[in-house]
Enzyme design. Structure first.
Site, mmCIF file in Angstrom:
data_model
loop_
_atom_site.group_PDB
_atom_site.id
_atom_site.type_symbol
_atom_site.label_atom_id
_atom_site.label_comp_id
_atom_site.label_asym_id
_atom_site.label_seq_id
_atom_site.Cartn_x
_atom_site.Cartn_y
_atom_site.Cartn_z
ATOM 1 N N ASP A 8 1.072 -1.015 0.019
ATOM 2 C CA ASP A 8 0.055 -0.155 0.113
ATOM 3 C C ASP A 8 0.637 1.067 -0.167
ATOM 4 O OD1 ASP A 8 -1.195 -2.588 1.141
ATOM 5 O OD2 ASP A 8 -2.645 -1.247 1.816
ATOM 6 N N GLU A 39 -4.057 1.572 -2.605
ATOM 7 C CA GLU A 39 -5.686 2.221 -2.140
ATOM 8 C C GLU A 39 -5.541 3.245 -1.384
ATOM 9 O OE1 GLU A 39 -7.276 0.094 0.798
ATOM 10 O OE2 GLU A 39 -5.855 -0.252 2.298
ATOM 11 N N ASN A 40 -4.227 3.991 -0.329
ATOM 12 C CA ASN A 40 -3.597 5.231 0.235
ATOM 13 C C ASN A 40 -3.121 5.725 -0.478
ATOM 14 O OD1 ASN A 40 -3.159 2.461 2.446
ATOM 15 N ND2 ASN A 40 -5.270 3.773 3.113
ATOM 16 N N ASN A 67 -10.734 -1.576 0.506
ATOM 17 C CA ASN A 67 -11.520 -1.566 1.147
ATOM 18 C C ASN A 67 -11.607 0.260 1.140
ATOM 19 O OD1 ASN A 67 -8.546 -1.723 2.677
ATOM 20 N ND2 ASN A 67 -9.724 -0.492 4.736
ATOM 21 N N HIS A 68 -9.988 1.225 0.894
ATOM 22 C CA HIS A 68 -10.057 2.768 0.497
ATOM 23 C C HIS A 68 -10.260 2.578 -1.021
ATOM 24 C CE1 HIS A 68 -9.827 4.023 4.208
ATOM 25 N NE2 HIS A 68 -8.562 2.918 4.675
ATOM 26 N N HIS A 153 -6.523 -8.653 0.288
ATOM 27 C CA HIS A 153 -6.259 -7.392 1.015
ATOM 28 C C HIS A 153 -6.965 -7.710 2.397
ATOM 29 C CE1 HIS A 153 -5.971 -2.968 1.594
ATOM 30 N NE2 HIS A 153 -6.733 -2.941 2.253
ATOM 31 N N HIS A 178 -2.885 -4.399 3.637
ATOM 32 C CA HIS A 178 -3.859 -3.700 4.231
ATOM 33 C C HIS A 178 -3.395 -3.681 5.905
ATOM 34 C CE1 HIS A 178 -7.828 -2.701 6.076
ATOM 35 N NE2 HIS A 178 -7.980 -3.201 7.056
ATOM 36 N N HIS A 180 -0.255 -3.015 6.489
ATOM 37 C CA HIS A 180 0.844 -2.155 6.154
ATOM 38 C C HIS A 180 2.499 -2.489 6.914
ATOM 39 C CE1 HIS A 180 -1.954 1.567 5.089
ATOM 40 N NE2 HIS A 180 -2.114 0.391 4.372
HETATM 41 FE FE LIG Z 1 -3.864 0.741 2.874
HETATM 42 FE FE LIG Z 2 -6.852 -1.591 3.713
#
Ligand SMILES: [Fe+2]
Ligand SMILES: [Fe+2]
Length: 271
Positions: A8, A39-40, A67-68, A153, A178, A180
């Protein structure tokens, strides 16, 4: 063939290290295919079209999400015109975009990439295990795909490990994202699938999972939010894995972590 997966990308410092280092890594490590979880990438929450383009220009052959995925609302629109961008495959039917893609690597190999999201301690989507069975059945390794890369994820290590074993022998790489933080369990499973429970993030590790630590500390200690979460903007560590894939079987022969810059102990694949 050799593939790299980067975890990520969090905020500006995460983007900076990926954009600066990825082009050189592709040459130095002779990478045939690169997947980046994005995603981030936009201020810690989601991805914009411009950032997706920057990551692709730097050498990402596919960008996975999580999820983001749709925190930046524009992603609901531009994901339809960006075939290299994947959101979790087990979103409800009708969600914009796609969760799997078949891409051509630099060596001519056909690479299936699938992004799937876990359910434990998360806002649950459809069954990720059934979804993966469907995707693998539609494009099996050794038939329509020369390599299969799966981004799981998920929050729970157990769910990610179970997915690795479900797909062992049917995917080249199953890697968790996810949480991290890179785990030290990178290995080749008994039937030839490279696996790591979490690949870590490309972000500043002097924070709370890539975010500036002040607000998370405040919320944990007082239970009251005071400000928005902002990415930590110190020097990032680039975190990923590099995997050698047998060109006949499509299974992994080596998995090595890569960590560059920032605060974590460096690791460079020994090829
Ligand atoms: Fe993430
Ligand atoms: Fe995530």
């Amino acid at each position: 063939m050799r593939v790299m997966f980067l975890g990520d990308v969090v905020g500006r410092s995460g983007r900076r290290i990926v954009v600066e280092r990825l082009p050189g890594l592709i040459v130095d490590l002779a990478l045939d295919f690169v997947v980046v979880n994005g995603e981030n990438a936009a201020g810690g929450f989601g991805i914009t079209e411009e950032i997706a383009r920057d990551l692709i220009d730097a050498g990402a052959d596919a960008i996975t999400l999580g999820n983001h995925a749709f925190d930046q609302r524009e992603a609901l629109v531009f994901i339809e015109r960006q075939p290299k961008l994947l959101r979790p495959v087990n979103y409800p039917a009708g969600t914009p975009g796609r969760g799997a893609g078949l891409y051509m690597a630099r060596n001519g190999a056909r690479v299936l990439v699938v992004n799937v999201m876990g359910r434990i301690y998360m806002d649950p989507l459809d069954d990720p295990f059934a979804a993966m069975e469907r995707e693998i059945a539609a494009c099996p390794l050794g038939e329509q795909a020369d390599a299969v890369i799966v981004d799981v994820h998920a929050e729970a290590t157990s769910e990610k490990q179970a997915m690795g074993h479900l797909l062992d022998g049917r995917a080249s790489l199953v890697v968790g994202t996810h949480t991290h933080v890179p785990t030290a369990d990178h290995q080749i499973l008994p039937h030839g699938t490279a696996f790591q429970s979490d690949v870590g993030m490309c972000g500043d590790y002097d924070g709370v999972i890539g975010m500036d630590k002040d607000e998370p500390l405040h919320r944990f200690t007082t239970k009251i939010g005071r400000a928005r979460f902002e990415p930590a903007n110190g020097e990032a560590t680039l975190c990923g894995v590099v995997v050698d894939v047998d060109e006949v079987s499509g299974l992994a022969t080596t998995i090595e972590p890569i960590r560059l810059g920032g605060r974590l102990a460096p690791a460079m694949p020994r090829f």
